[in-house]
Write an enzyme that holds these catalytic residues in place. Sequence first.
Site, PDB file in Angstrom:
ATOM      1  N   VAL A   1       0.873  -1.171   0.000  1.00 32.53           N
ATOM      2  CA  VAL A   1       0.000   0.000   0.000  1.00 32.53           C
ATOM      3  C   VAL A   1       0.907   1.217   0.000  1.00 32.53           C
ATOM      4  CG1 VAL A   1      -2.015  -1.082   1.076  1.00 32.53           C
ATOM      5  CG2 VAL A   1      -0.243  -0.082   2.513  1.00 32.53           C
ATOM      6  N   SER A   2       0.361   2.351  -0.412  1.00 34.82           N
ATOM      7  CA  SER A   2       1.192   3.540  -0.617  1.00 34.82           C
ATOM      8  C   SER A   2       1.548   4.293   0.652  1.00 34.82           C
ATOM      9  CB  SER A   2       0.500   4.493  -1.592  1.00 34.82           C
ATOM     10  OG  SER A   2       0.361   3.851  -2.836  1.00 34.82           O
ATOM     11  N   SER A   3       0.779   4.118   1.722  1.00 39.57           N
ATOM     12  CA  SER A   3       1.102   4.855   2.947  1.00 39.57           C
ATOM     13  C   SER A   3       0.758   4.024   4.178  1.00 39.57           C
ATOM     14  CB  SER A   3       0.349   6.191   2.982  1.00 39.57           C
ATOM     15  OG  SER A   3      -1.035   5.962   3.069  1.00 39.57           O
TER      16      SER A   3
ATOM     17  N   GLN B   1      -2.923   3.200   5.229  1.00 36.23           N
ATOM     18  CA  GLN B   1      -3.782   2.361   4.401  1.00 36.23           C
ATOM     19  C   GLN B   1      -3.780   0.918   4.896  1.00 36.23           C
ATOM     20  OE1 GLN B   1      -2.006   3.288   0.548  1.00 36.23           O
ATOM     21  NE2 GLN B   1      -3.846   4.447   0.009  1.00 36.23           N
TER      22      GLN B   1
END
Length: 188
Positions: A11-13, A16
Amino acid sequence: MKHQTIGYIRVSSVGQNTDRQLAGIALDRVFEEKASGKTVTARPVLAECLAYVRAGDTLVCHSMDRLARNTEELLGLVRDLTGKGVTVQFLKENLTFSGSDADPFKNLMLSMLAAFGQFERELINERRREGVAAARARGKKFGAPPKLTPELCQQIDTLLASGANKRATAKAVGIGEATLYRYLSEKS
């Protein structure tokens, strides 16, 4: 030697949730990363995963965009993995690649889907840049508001002129000492 089914989740961050990716899939080991997919070098868990997989293993990803963010990178990763005997499986796209399976149609699908994904990301970034530029043209300010308002600067000057020390002045107006010293150096 037992061949393993390895999962890679990204996931990007940090905020999340990874729960929807690879849910219900039997995996021997999972590599989970919370980092932007912008570049392979910025993803240490992916590097660890790539070093871990061996010939005969299967690397399972929820979707292509979880493994790579641009066409060249995705094609290179799949080529490198299948070249060393690792099977790569993308669940969302329902595509599986292995070194022994040279299917031109699947390779075409991989290239096309990767290209469409990269194109979509580039369009999103272009629209975001255009939106920011338009908002700035309307006078919108981005970022945190300045800590030192003209009123606060006047209050600082008054306190210092009355003999207050700098630490007490910074505390009294609710700013850090570094901000006070920066203000004083810019003022002189």
